[in-house]
Design a protein around this motif. Structure first.
Motif, short mmCIF file in Angstrom:
data_model
loop_
_atom_site.label_atom_id
_atom_site.label_comp_id
_atom_site.label_asym_id
_atom_site.label_seq_id
_atom_site.Cartn_x
_atom_site.Cartn_y
_atom_site.Cartn_z
N ASP A 10 0.83 -1.21 0.00
CA ASP A 10 0.00 0.00 0.00
C ASP A 10 0.86 1.26 0.00
O ASP A 10 0.35 2.36 -0.22
CB ASP A 10 -0.98 0.02 1.18
CG ASP A 10 -0.29 -0.02 2.53
OD1 ASP A 10 -0.72 0.71 3.43
OD2 ASP A 10 0.67 -0.79 2.68
N ALA A 11 2.17 1.12 0.27
CA ALA A 11 3.07 2.28 0.29
C ALA A 11 3.79 2.44 -1.04
O ALA A 11 4.54 1.57 -1.46
CB ALA A 11 4.10 2.12 1.42
N LEU A 12 3.53 3.59 -1.66
CA LEU A 12 4.17 3.89 -2.94
C LEU A 12 5.69 3.80 -2.84
O LEU A 12 6.36 3.25 -3.71
CB LEU A 12 3.73 5.31 -3.36
CG LEU A 12 4.41 5.94 -4.56
CD1 LEU A 12 4.16 5.12 -5.81
CD2 LEU A 12 3.91 7.37 -4.75
N MET A 14 7.57 2.06 -0.78
CA MET A 14 8.06 0.69 -0.65
C MET A 14 7.97 -0.06 -1.97
O MET A 14 8.84 -0.88 -2.28
CB MET A 14 7.30 -0.06 0.44
CG MET A 14 7.77 0.32 1.82
SD MET A 14 9.55 0.03 2.00
CE MET A 14 9.88 0.79 3.56
N PRO B 109 3.33 12.74 -3.40
CA PRO B 109 2.90 11.49 -2.76
C PRO B 109 4.06 10.57 -2.42
O PRO B 109 4.02 9.84 -1.42
CB PRO B 109 1.98 10.84 -3.81
CG PRO B 109 1.51 11.97 -4.66
CD PRO B 109 2.65 12.95 -4.68
N LEU B 110 5.12 10.61 -3.23
CA LEU B 110 6.26 9.74 -2.96
C LEU B 110 6.99 10.20 -1.69
O LEU B 110 7.41 9.37 -0.88
CB LEU B 110 7.22 9.72 -4.15
CG LEU B 110 8.37 8.71 -4.08
CD1 LEU B 110 7.84 7.29 -3.94
CD2 LEU B 110 9.26 8.82 -5.31
N SER B 113 4.81 9.20 1.25
CA SER B 113 4.91 7.77 1.44
C SER B 113 6.24 7.38 2.07
O SER B 113 6.30 6.52 2.95
CB SER B 113 4.73 7.05 0.10
OG SER B 113 4.84 5.65 0.26
N SER B 114 7.31 8.03 1.65
CA SER B 114 8.64 7.69 2.17
C SER B 114 8.73 8.03 3.66
O SER B 114 9.26 7.25 4.45
CB SER B 114 9.73 8.41 1.38
OG SER B 114 9.75 9.80 1.66
N LYS B 116 6.19 8.34 5.77
CA LYS B 116 5.29 7.44 6.50
C LYS B 116 5.96 6.09 6.74
O LYS B 116 5.92 5.54 7.84
CB LYS B 116 4.00 7.28 5.72
CG LYS B 116 2.90 6.50 6.42
CD LYS B 116 1.66 6.52 5.56
CE LYS B 116 0.67 5.48 6.01
NZ LYS B 116 -0.47 5.37 5.09
N GLU B 117 6.59 5.55 5.71
CA GLU B 117 7.21 4.25 5.85
C GLU B 117 8.43 4.30 6.76
O GLU B 117 8.64 3.41 7.59
CB GLU B 117 7.63 3.72 4.47
CG GLU B 117 6.47 3.23 3.64
CD GLU B 117 5.66 2.16 4.35
OE1 GLU B 117 4.46 2.40 4.62
OE2 GLU B 117 6.22 1.09 4.65
#
Lengths: 130, 220
Positions: A10-12, A14, B109-110, B113-114, B116-117
């Motif tokens: 779900d993570a772009l 990753m 968004p990238l 996302s980065s 967040k991860e």
């Protein structure tokens, strides 16, 4: 012919990180999905050689995360090669996934060498099944 | 200086510090693997503090932070927050995406996302340390990333039976000569704070014990 991989997370970010590692290993990214339901649809459509599946993803429709998607994919193809992707501390989910038919697992953050080792092992027919 | 439970014994601070050290060590290793660069850590500052004192504990409480919010499931309940300042998020994003900090776009968004991860992985490191020290299996919900002043994030938190004590661990990491700080905040629910203190062999402070006894009584 390059191994075709379906990357599910779900993570772009990753998906990008894992895809970059896979491409460096000479594999082809057949497709991507960001939830379990899309993963099942893509698996049916693309028939990849291998699937990388994030364990924890949002529920979409009846499919709640990677574990549920794995089980549906195994129903569709008992020989499907699915490698689970987990975060630290998700040992119980990994064990459940292996018991449900996943061939191996890799842990975030990815170590390229570990990813390569796991995928080669799975493609050669070995698995981490208990 | 915000009042905390430090006066009630140093042992529990040692234990909390151990969680911080183990968690930060693992977080540094994980971050190092993500960005392919050496990451070093400072000795973390770990405290058990009352939520009402939290805004006095952090720097710039009225400024916006990027906050990762995760709900715990399993044997321990509550919410975990990991917060970084926008400048730290920009630095982290630049390292993750391999671009100069000035090119980082918070709307991308990238980038989101980065971050967040990366924060999710860091939180996982701390929670694994807590799990190993307490023996409890800890499971997480899917996290979400918020950017707001902290009081707004905490007000929005709907953790049931929320305790008024929280575990706060401030960590400083050094990456490629840049200092990167993050704050881990574990806001357990009432049953969980007692379970944690008992599991860590920490004497439950009298004031907290009285509060727990009062909160566990049925309303009537």
């Amino acid at each position: 012919m390059a191994t075709r991989v379906l990357v599910v997370d779900d993570a772009l970010f990753m998906r990008k990180v894992l895809s970059d590692i896979l491409k460096r290993e000479g594999m082809e990214i057949a497709g991507e999905a960001d939830n379990g339901k899309a993963a099942i649809d893509k698996f049916t459509e693309l028939k990849p050689d291998l699937v990388t599946m994030d364990i924890v993803m949002p529920k979409v429709g009846e499919i709640d995360g990677g574990l549920a998607a794995l089980k549906e994919i195994i129903k569709l193809d008992p020989n499907a090669k699915v490698v689970m992707v987990s975060a630290m501390g998700q040992h119980a989910l990994v064990v459940e996934a292996i018991q449900a038919g996943a061939k191996d697992f890799i842990v975030k953050p990815f170590q390229a060498a570990r990813v390569s080792q796991a995928l080669k092992k799975v493609l050669s027919g070995e698995s981490s099944a208990a | 200086m915000p009042e905390n439970t430090q006066s009630q014994g140093g042992h529990h601070l040692d234990v909390l510090k151990e969680i911080g050290t183990m968690g930060a060590g693992r977080a540094a290793t994980a971050l190092s693997e993500m960005i392919s660069a050496e990451v070093t850590i400072s000795v973390p500052d770990a405290q058990l503090i009352r939520s009402e004192d939290f805004s006095k504990t952090i720097a710039r409480p009225n400024e916006a932070y990027l906050v990762l919010v995760i709900m715990l499931e399993g044997e321990l309940g509550g919410r975990v927050f990991f917060m970084v300042s926008p400048s730290e998020a920009r630095l982290l994003g630049s390292l993750l995406l391999g671009m100069p900090p000035e090119q980082v776009n918070f709307e991308d968004p990238l980038f989101q996302s980065s971050i967040k991860e990366a924060l999710n992985i860091i939180v996982g490191a701390y929670m694994m340390a807590l799990s190993e020290l307490t023996g409890f299996e800890i499971m997480f919900s899917i996290p979400y990333l918020a950017m707001d002043i902290l009081t707004a994030v905490f007000i929005a938190d709907q953790t049931p039976q929320k305790s008024e004590e929280l575990i706060y661990i401030k960590t400083e990491l050094t990456v490629k000569g840049h200092n990167f700080g993050g704050s881990f905040v574990f806001f357990p629910d009432i049953p969980s704070i007692k379970k944690i203190l008992n599991a860590l062999g920490m004497e439950v402070p009298k004031a907290l014990q009285e509060k727990l006894s009062k909160d566990e009584k049925p309303n009537g």
